[in-house]
Design an enzyme around this catalytic site. Structure first.
Site, PDB file in Angstrom:
ATOM      1  N   SER A   1      22.401  21.946  15.069  1.00 60.76           N
ATOM      2  CA  SER A   1      21.955  20.927  16.027  1.00 60.76           C
ATOM      3  C   SER A   1      20.587  20.354  15.631  1.00 60.76           C
ATOM      4  O   SER A   1      19.854  20.926  14.818  1.00 60.76           O
ATOM      5  CB  SER A   1      21.872  21.533  17.432  1.00 60.76           C
ATOM      6  OG  SER A   1      20.722  22.350  17.517  1.00 60.76           O
TER       7      SER A   1
ATOM      8  N   GLN B   1      35.611  25.253   7.107  1.00 64.54           N
ATOM      9  CA  GLN B   1      34.434  26.121   7.146  1.00 64.54           C
ATOM     10  C   GLN B   1      34.507  26.984   8.401  1.00 64.54           C
ATOM     11  O   GLN B   1      34.356  26.472   9.508  1.00 64.54           O
ATOM     12  CB  GLN B   1      33.200  25.224   7.171  1.00 64.54           C
ATOM     13  CG  GLN B   1      31.892  25.940   7.259  1.00 64.54           C
ATOM     14  CD  GLN B   1      30.744  24.940   7.450  1.00 64.54           C
ATOM     15  OE1 GLN B   1      30.939  23.742   7.402  1.00 64.54           O
ATOM     16  NE2 GLN B   1      29.578  25.433   7.680  1.00 64.54           N
ATOM     17  N   GLY B   2      34.748  28.275   8.224  1.00 65.45           N
ATOM     18  CA  GLY B   2      34.895  29.176   9.375  1.00 65.45           C
ATOM     19  C   GLY B   2      33.621  29.961   9.625  1.00 65.45           C
ATOM     20  O   GLY B   2      33.562  31.169   9.353  1.00 65.45           O
TER      21      GLY B   2
ATOM     22  N   SER C   1      31.206  29.086  12.728  1.00 66.06           N
ATOM     23  CA  SER C   1      30.880  29.187  14.161  1.00 66.06           C
ATOM     24  C   SER C   1      31.902  30.028  14.923  1.00 66.06           C
ATOM     25  O   SER C   1      33.094  30.010  14.616  1.00 66.06           O
ATOM     26  CB  SER C   1      30.846  27.794  14.799  1.00 66.06           C
ATOM     27  OG  SER C   1      29.936  26.971  14.128  1.00 66.06           O
TER      28      SER C   1
ATOM     29  N   GLU D   1      25.776  20.727   3.212  1.00 66.21           N
ATOM     30  CA  GLU D   1      26.452  19.977   4.282  1.00 66.21           C
ATOM     31  C   GLU D   1      25.503  18.982   4.948  1.00 66.21           C
ATOM     32  O   GLU D   1      25.939  18.014   5.571  1.00 66.21           O
ATOM     33  CB  GLU D   1      26.986  20.980   5.328  1.00 66.21           C
ATOM     34  CG  GLU D   1      27.849  20.348   6.401  1.00 66.21           C
ATOM     35  CD  GLU D   1      28.215  21.342   7.508  1.00 66.21           C
ATOM     36  OE1 GLU D   1      27.788  22.507   7.449  1.00 66.21           O
ATOM     37  OE2 GLU D   1      28.932  20.929   8.435  1.00 66.21           O
TER      38      GLU D   1
HETATM   39  C1  FAD Z   1      32.311  17.673  15.546  1.00 66.90           C
HETATM   40  C2  FAD Z   1      31.923  19.089  15.211  1.00 66.90           C
HETATM   41  C3  FAD Z   1      32.443  19.675  14.076  1.00 66.90           C
HETATM   42  C4  FAD Z   1      32.117  21.003  13.768  1.00 66.90           C
HETATM   43  N1  FAD Z   1      32.689  21.578  12.658  1.00 66.90           N
HETATM   44  C5  FAD Z   1      32.432  22.878  12.383  1.00 66.90           C
HETATM   45  C6  FAD Z   1      33.077  23.519  11.279  1.00 66.90           C
HETATM   46  O1  FAD Z   1      33.860  22.909  10.545  1.00 66.90           O
HETATM   47  N2  FAD Z   1      32.818  24.828  11.063  1.00 66.90           N
HETATM   48  C7  FAD Z   1      31.949  25.543  11.832  1.00 66.90           C
HETATM   49  O2  FAD Z   1      31.743  26.718  11.552  1.00 66.90           O
HETATM   50  N3  FAD Z   1      31.322  24.969  12.901  1.00 66.90           N
HETATM   51  C8  FAD Z   1      31.551  23.658  13.185  1.00 66.90           C
HETATM   52  N4  FAD Z   1      30.936  23.056  14.262  1.00 66.90           N
HETATM   53  C9  FAD Z   1      30.094  23.866  15.139  1.00 66.90           C
HETATM   54  C10 FAD Z   1      28.600  23.567  15.043  1.00 66.90           C
HETATM   55  O3  FAD Z   1      28.059  24.063  13.854  1.00 66.90           O
HETATM   56  C11 FAD Z   1      27.944  24.196  16.287  1.00 66.90           C
HETATM   57  O4  FAD Z   1      28.454  23.509  17.416  1.00 66.90           O
HETATM   58  C12 FAD Z   1      26.438  24.077  16.256  1.00 66.90           C
HETATM   59  O5  FAD Z   1      25.888  24.901  15.262  1.00 66.90           O
HETATM   60  C13 FAD Z   1      25.809  24.463  17.621  1.00 66.90           C
HETATM   61  O6  FAD Z   1      26.289  25.692  18.054  1.00 66.90           O
HETATM   62  P1  FAD Z   1      26.890  25.880  19.536  1.00 66.90           P
HETATM   63  O7  FAD Z   1      27.917  24.813  19.747  1.00 66.90           O
HETATM   64  O8  FAD Z   1      27.326  27.288  19.669  1.00 66.90           O
HETATM   65  O9  FAD Z   1      25.705  25.551  20.518  1.00 66.90           O
HETATM   66  P2  FAD Z   1      24.535  26.552  20.954  1.00 66.90           P
HETATM   67  O10 FAD Z   1      24.063  27.296  19.764  1.00 66.90           O
HETATM   68  O11 FAD Z   1      25.003  27.325  22.122  1.00 66.90           O
HETATM   69  O12 FAD Z   1      23.411  25.530  21.386  1.00 66.90           O
HETATM   70  C14 FAD Z   1      23.420  24.864  22.651  1.00 66.90           C
HETATM   71  C15 FAD Z   1      22.154  24.041  22.753  1.00 66.90           C
HETATM   72  O13 FAD Z   1      21.004  24.893  22.704  1.00 66.90           O
HETATM   73  C16 FAD Z   1      20.115  24.475  21.677  1.00 66.90           C
HETATM   74  N5  FAD Z   1      19.503  25.649  21.046  1.00 66.90           N
HETATM   75  C17 FAD Z   1      20.126  26.797  20.664  1.00 66.90           C
HETATM   76  N6  FAD Z   1      19.242  27.644  20.099  1.00 66.90           N
HETATM   77  C18 FAD Z   1      18.045  27.014  20.104  1.00 66.90           C
HETATM   78  C19 FAD Z   1      16.743  27.364  19.637  1.00 66.90           C
HETATM   79  N7  FAD Z   1      16.508  28.533  19.039  1.00 66.90           N
HETATM   80  N8  FAD Z   1      15.737  26.456  19.789  1.00 66.90           N
HETATM   81  C20 FAD Z   1      15.968  25.244  20.381  1.00 66.90           C
HETATM   82  N9  FAD Z   1      17.182  24.871  20.853  1.00 66.90           N
HETATM   83  C21 FAD Z   1      18.206  25.734  20.709  1.00 66.90           C
HETATM   84  C22 FAD Z   1      20.984  23.726  20.680  1.00 66.90           C
HETATM   85  O14 FAD Z   1      20.232  22.786  19.933  1.00 66.90           O
HETATM   86  C23 FAD Z   1      21.988  23.043  21.600  1.00 66.90           C
HETATM   87  O15 FAD Z   1      21.439  21.850  22.099  1.00 66.90           O
HETATM   88  C24 FAD Z   1      31.230  21.731  14.592  1.00 66.90           C
HETATM   89  C25 FAD Z   1      30.686  21.116  15.734  1.00 66.90           C
HETATM   90  C26 FAD Z   1      31.033  19.814  16.049  1.00 66.90           C
HETATM   91  C27 FAD Z   1      30.446  19.182  17.277  1.00 66.90           C
END
Ligand code: FAD
Length: 369
Positions: free
Chosen positions: A352, A114-115, A117, A232
């Protein structure tokens, strides 16, 4: 129906008795899960609720819950977790795309990732910057994806890229099937705290993708992404119900050997078992409702994701707490410390925990922002 399900359970248990596989020495977990997926498919246990014309069995959704429960109770490896990507193709793909891609996805012959993020677009997915530019009947895609689970093993990626203006937010996003062996694709595994490389960065440099690989119309990407993440977030859709059942099974065994008859163990195990049963009942009811409606899952799936996270983290916290130094020093039969560390990611992947709470507050309860 009850008799049919009982018969299904008995048949599945008998099959598990002779078909459960174990990892080869040094076999990467992703490849072991792929082999198990293929074994289950050959046994007729994958795609239970999928339409027959694409390799499924046309049964009710409740059979996916039963499969998860039985595989988990048995302590077998996880039920396949990749079908949620196929649901997007099932709903949004052309007939040609469904016929071409769904059988391989279902049988486990092809691995998908899944591409979505990107470095600057996780919670704020509408901020993606990868671009797809149409040139004749080919798109050229350039950009970077990150945290892509099994990106280094995948054959295909369901990838979001911008086809509209850079500031178009949700409106300018389209979805593509990108063959990952294409020229211009570079996959770099990321080493995680668990010491494994479950996910990768994917760099795309003018990658040529036929226009026929676009899923839906230009601009449909946001709807496709939201439907995909809704699936998912379902514990049976991603095989996690089976994973938790198997974890509980293993933990019970390990503690029975190390701390037989200990009342603290009984209390803690009872607590996490109740959480697991609540999740299982909830998922059963949810999938039962899906049988009665043609509507795909929506924002209500954030409840499922929160429950799933709670069970995952409670189970692994109980494991390290009850096994104590043995878990930390790697003296147990299973690598509980690594598994505990991975469970911390449950409140991040698939959106998250904070984002799930926002979705429920705004889109389900209608509370003001
Ligand atoms: C093990 C693992 C597997 C993954 N696999 C995939 C995958 O296959 N494909 C893919 O596309 N992605 C994947 N991801 C990515 C995942 O979807 C993102 O990490 C997730 O959506 C959070 O985005 P970010 O890491 O950019 O954090 P950020 O968006 O930068 O968030 C950082 C923190 O800020 C908080 N936050 C952000 N915005 C808000 C808001 N509006 N209100 C309150 N709190 C907020 C978040 O809850 C978090 O605690 C994976 C992640 C992990 C850990």
């Amino acid at each position: 129906m009850t008799d049919e399900i009982a018969e299904f359970r008995a048949r599945l248990r008998a099959w598990l008795d002779t078909n459960v596989i174990t990892p080869e020495p040094d076999e990467p977990h992703a490849l072991f899960l792929k082999r198990w997926h293929q074994t289950l498919f050959e046994g007729g246990w994958v795609g239970l609720s999928w339409p027959r014309e694409y390799g499924g069995q046309g049964l009710g959704n409740i059979y996916d819950v039963v499969l998860n429960e039985e595989v988990g109770e048995y302590g077998a490896p996880d039920a396949p977790r990749i079908g949620y990507l196929g649901r997007a193709l099932l709903q949004w793909g052309t007939e040609e795309q469904r016929e071409r891609y769904l059988p391989g996805l279902l049988s486990g012959a092809d691995y998908w990732c899944q591409g979505f993020s990107e470095p600057n677009a996780g919670s704020d997915l509408a901020g993606i910057a990868a671009r797809a530019v149409l040139d004749g009947d080919t798109y050229r895609i350039t950009g970077q994806k990150v945290w892509t689970t099994y990106g280094d093993y995948a054959d295909y990626c369901l990838l979001l890229a911008r086809t509209g203006p850079a500031d178009g937010r949700h409106k300018g996003i389209s979805a593509f099937i990108v063959p990952l062996r294409s020229p211009g694709v570079e996959v770099r595994p990321i080493r995680a705290i668990t010491d494994e490389s479950e996910f990768s960065e994917i760099f795309l440099d003018e990658v040529e993708v036929p226009a026929g690989n676009r899923v839906g119309a230009e601009g449909d990407g946001w709807g496709i992404a939201m439907m995909t993440v809704a699936y998912e977030r379902g514990a049976a859709d991603v095989g996690y119900l089976s994973k938790f059942g198997a974890t509980l099974h293993e933990l019970r065994g390990e503690l029975a050997r190390r701390r037989p008859g200990d009342p603290l163990v009984r209390r803690e195990l009872g607590r996490v078992e109740v959480l697991y049963r609540v999740l299982s009942q909830h998922v059963g009811r949810r999938l039962g409702e899906r049988d009665d409606s043609d509507a795909p899952p929506g924002p209500e799936m954030s409840v499922d994701k929160l429950l799933m996270t709670e069970v995952d983290q409670a189970l692994h916290e109980a494991a390290v707490k009850l096994l104590g130094p043995a878990a930390l020093l790697g003296e147990t039969t299973s690598p509980w410390l690594r598994r505990y560390l991975y469970s911390r990611a449950a409140s991040i992947y698939g959106g998250s925990e904070q984002i799930q709470l926002n979705i429920l507050a705004q889109r389900v309860l209608g509370l003001p922002r």
